[in-house]
Design a protein around this motif. Structure first.
Motif, PDB file in Angstrom:
ATOM      1  N   ALA A  69       0.841  -1.194   0.000  1.00 13.61           N
ATOM      2  CA  ALA A  69       0.000   0.000   0.000  1.00 13.61           C
ATOM      3  C   ALA A  69       0.881   1.250   0.000  1.00 13.61           C
ATOM      4  CB  ALA A  69      -0.900  -0.003   1.232  1.00 13.61           C
ATOM      5  N   PRO A  70       0.449   2.308  -0.695  1.00  8.41           N
ATOM      6  CA  PRO A  70       1.263   3.527  -0.735  1.00  8.41           C
ATOM      7  C   PRO A  70       1.404   4.152   0.645  1.00  8.41           C
ATOM      8  CG  PRO A  70      -0.932   3.909  -1.661  1.00  8.41           C
ATOM      9  CD  PRO A  70      -0.800   2.422  -1.469  1.00  8.41           C
ATOM     10  N   VAL A  71       2.564   4.717   0.917  1.00  7.71           N
ATOM     11  CA  VAL A  71       2.829   5.344   2.213  1.00  7.71           C
ATOM     12  C   VAL A  71       2.117   6.697   2.271  1.00  7.71           C
ATOM     13  CG1 VAL A  71       4.626   6.214   3.747  1.00  7.71           C
ATOM     14  CG2 VAL A  71       5.048   4.183   2.339  1.00  7.71           C
ATOM     15  N   PRO A  72       1.360   6.981   3.338  1.00  7.62           N
ATOM     16  CA  PRO A  72       0.675   8.271   3.433  1.00  7.62           C
ATOM     17  C   PRO A  72       1.671   9.424   3.474  1.00  7.62           C
ATOM     18  CG  PRO A  72      -0.138   6.708   5.083  1.00  7.62           C
ATOM     19  CD  PRO A  72       1.091   6.100   4.486  1.00  7.62           C
ATOM     20  N   PHE A  74       3.332  13.029   4.816  1.00  8.84           N
ATOM     21  CA  PHE A  74       3.445  13.691   6.108  1.00  8.84           C
ATOM     22  C   PHE A  74       2.326  14.727   6.224  1.00  8.84           C
ATOM     23  CE2 PHE A  74       7.820  12.161   5.607  1.00  8.84           C
ATOM     24  CZ  PHE A  74       8.038  11.618   6.865  1.00  8.84           C
ATOM     25  N   PRO A  75       1.795  14.954   7.423  1.00  8.19           N
ATOM     26  CA  PRO A  75       0.661  15.881   7.544  1.00  8.19           C
ATOM     27  C   PRO A  75       0.980  17.305   7.099  1.00  8.19           C
ATOM     28  CG  PRO A  75       1.511  15.239   9.706  1.00  8.19           C
ATOM     29  CD  PRO A  75       2.141  14.340   8.710  1.00  8.19           C
ATOM     30  N   SER A  76       2.203  17.765   7.345  1.00  7.60           N
ATOM     31  CA  SER A  76       2.549  19.129   6.945  1.00  7.60           C
ATOM     32  C   SER A  76       2.565  19.307   5.429  1.00  7.60           C
ATOM     33  CB  SER A  76       3.918  19.513   7.521  1.00  7.60           C
ATOM     34  OG  SER A  76       4.929  18.648   7.007  1.00  7.60           O
ATOM     35  N   GLN A  77       2.662  18.195   4.685  1.00  6.82           N
ATOM     36  CA  GLN A  77       2.685  18.276   3.228  1.00  6.82           C
ATOM     37  C   GLN A  77       1.297  18.482   2.630  1.00  6.82           C
ATOM     38  OE1 GLN A  77       4.604  14.518   2.374  1.00  6.82           O
ATOM     39  NE2 GLN A  77       6.623  15.456   2.236  1.00  6.82           N
ATOM     40  N   LEU A 103      -8.537  29.358   8.205  1.00 10.88           N
ATOM     41  CA  LEU A 103      -9.102  28.202   7.514  1.00 10.88           C
ATOM     42  C   LEU A 103      -8.045  27.118   7.449  1.00 10.88           C
ATOM     43  CD1 LEU A 103     -11.668  27.254   5.900  1.00 10.88           C
ATOM     44  CD2 LEU A 103     -10.401  27.903   3.838  1.00 10.88           C
ATOM     45  N   ILE A 104      -8.361  25.942   7.983  1.00 11.07           N
ATOM     46  CA  ILE A 104      -7.448  24.801   7.956  1.00 11.07           C
ATOM     47  C   ILE A 104      -8.014  23.764   6.991  1.00 11.07           C
ATOM     48  CG2 ILE A 104      -6.423  22.921   9.290  1.00 11.07           C
ATOM     49  CD1 ILE A 104      -6.327  24.698  11.681  1.00 11.07           C
ATOM     50  N   GLY A 105      -7.247  23.449   5.959  1.00  6.58           N
ATOM     51  CA  GLY A 105      -7.689  22.494   4.951  1.00  6.58           C
ATOM     52  C   GLY A 105      -6.717  21.344   4.796  1.00  6.58           C
ATOM     53  N   VAL A 106      -7.254  20.170   4.451  1.00  6.11           N
ATOM     54  CA  VAL A 106      -6.454  18.979   4.190  1.00  6.11           C
ATOM     55  C   VAL A 106      -6.657  18.600   2.730  1.00  6.11           C
ATOM     56  CG1 VAL A 106      -6.024  16.568   4.805  1.00  6.11           C
ATOM     57  CG2 VAL A 106      -6.707  18.198   6.572  1.00  6.11           C
ATOM     58  N   GLU A 107      -5.585  18.657   1.951  1.00 10.02           N
ATOM     59  CA  GLU A 107      -5.703  18.436   0.510  1.00 10.02           C
ATOM     60  C   GLU A 107      -5.935  16.973   0.154  1.00 10.02           C
ATOM     61  OE1 GLU A 107      -2.211  19.993  -1.281  1.00 10.02           O
ATOM     62  OE2 GLU A 107      -2.595  22.066  -0.677  1.00 10.02           O
ATOM     63  N   SER A 108      -5.196  16.055   0.765  1.00  9.91           N
ATOM     64  CA  SER A 108      -5.282  14.645   0.378  1.00  9.91           C
ATOM     65  C   SER A 108      -4.749  13.780   1.508  1.00  9.91           C
ATOM     66  CB  SER A 108      -4.474  14.384  -0.902  1.00  9.91           C
ATOM     67  OG  SER A 108      -3.110  14.712  -0.709  1.00  9.91           O
ATOM     68  N   GLY A 109      -4.784  12.465   1.284  1.00 13.35           N
ATOM     69  CA  GLY A 109      -4.258  11.543   2.275  1.00 13.35           C
ATOM     70  C   GLY A 109      -5.263  11.243   3.371  1.00 13.35           C
ATOM     71  N   PRO A 110      -4.802  10.599   4.444  1.00 13.72           N
ATOM     72  CA  PRO A 110      -5.703  10.276   5.557  1.00 13.72           C
ATOM     73  C   PRO A 110      -6.115  11.524   6.323  1.00 13.72           C
ATOM     74  CG  PRO A 110      -3.436   9.728   6.112  1.00 13.72           C
ATOM     75  CD  PRO A 110      -3.430  10.123   4.667  1.00 13.72           C
ATOM     76  N   PRO A 111      -7.131  11.414   7.188  1.00 15.75           N
ATOM     77  CA  PRO A 111      -7.541  12.573   8.001  1.00 15.75           C
ATOM     78  C   PRO A 111      -6.397  13.081   8.869  1.00 15.75           C
ATOM     79  CG  PRO A 111      -9.168  10.809   8.124  1.00 15.75           C
ATOM     80  CD  PRO A 111      -7.972  10.229   7.422  1.00 15.75           C
ATOM     81  N   VAL A 112      -6.448  14.375   9.176  1.00 15.52           N
ATOM     82  CA  VAL A 112      -5.408  15.017   9.992  1.00 15.52           C
ATOM     83  C   VAL A 112      -6.058  15.585  11.245  1.00 15.52           C
ATOM     84  CG1 VAL A 112      -3.703  16.862  10.120  1.00 15.52           C
ATOM     85  CG2 VAL A 112      -3.971  15.568   7.997  1.00 15.52           C
ATOM     86  N   ALA A 172      -1.907   9.310   9.952  1.00 12.82           N
ATOM     87  CA  ALA A 172      -1.449   7.916  10.016  1.00 12.82           C
ATOM     88  C   ALA A 172       0.049   7.782   9.779  1.00 12.82           C
ATOM     89  CB  ALA A 172      -2.224   7.079   8.998  1.00 12.82           C
ATOM     90  N   ARG A 173       0.695   8.810   9.241  1.00 14.11           N
ATOM     91  CA  ARG A 173       2.127   8.741   8.933  1.00 14.11           C
ATOM     92  C   ARG A 173       3.001   9.228  10.082  1.00 14.11           C
ATOM     93  NH1 ARG A 173       5.447   9.349   4.267  1.00 14.11           N
ATOM     94  NH2 ARG A 173       7.584   8.953   4.964  1.00 14.11           N
TER      95      ARG A 173
END
Length: 203
Positions: A69-72, A74-77, A103-112, A172-173
């Motif tokens: 499985a692809p590695v998630p 880093f959250p700062s990314q 405004l705090i947004g998460v572009e992709s990957g697992p939840p932050v 998750a990373r």
């Protein structure tokens, strides 16, 4: 008729094989008869052996390893913090207090999950609404109200320069503390709010 008989082989020579006395033809004929009588069973047995061998080879053939499985990230990314502007404080809030929205947004990957929000000035205390920790799903954003209170006017900076927020992020990373510079507009609004808050000696 001459009395001379058949020529005897000389010394050191070998007599040619007498084919009439050779038992090989008899053995050959017996093998031929055996093969003819058992031809079909032999062929059937050989074919079955080939099929079974092929089946065993197929059954024991190793399976290809599954792709990892692809590695998630880093959250700062994948997290972005944007300054939205000033926020009015409720009536009755203690003096030297002001607030603003980000405004705090998460572009992709697992939840932050945001586990902590802080700022670099010792003379200011900070709270957030919602309170930490709070979670943001991938592909979404949420507005956070940051409330600052001046605890000691003598130690606040006259010019905030390029202030930033320290945000602790977890997914998750990894867990990371990242500093977000909110830009010139936030620096101007913060400097003005500090001047207003400390314009008199009221606590």
């Amino acid at each position: 008729m001459s009395g001379i008989g058949p020529v005897e082989p000389g010394e050191g020579t070998t007599r040619a094989r007498d084919t009439h006395n050779d038992p090989a033809p008899e053995r050959t004929s017996r093998l031929a008869r055996f093969y003819g009588a058992h031809r079909r069973p032999l062929l059937a047995g050989a074919a079955a052996a080939v099929v079974l061998a092929g089946g065993c080879l197929y059954a024991t053939r190793p399976h290809a390893p599954q792709q990892a499985a692809p590695v998630p990230p880093f959250p700062s990314q994948v997290v972005d913090v944007t300054y939205l502007g000033g926020h009015s404080v409720p009536p009755g809030t203690r003096p030297r207090t002001f607030a603003f929205d980000v405004l705090i947004g998460v572009e992709s990957g697992p939840p932050v999950t945001v586990t902590r929000v802080s700022q670099p000035y010792a003379a200011l205390s900070l709270t957030s609404a919602p309170r930490t920790p709070f979670r943001t799903e991938s592909g979404s954003a949420r507005t956070i109200v940051i409330t600052l209170h001046v605890t000691e006017c003598g130690n606040v900076p006259e010019n905030a320069g390029l202030p930033f927020l320290d945000v602790t992020l977890r997914n998750a990373r990894a867990i990371q503390v990242h500093s977000f510079i909110l830009g010139r507009r936030y620096a101007q609004d913060l400097s003005q709010a500090l001047q207003v808050a400390c314009s008199n000696d009221s606590a």
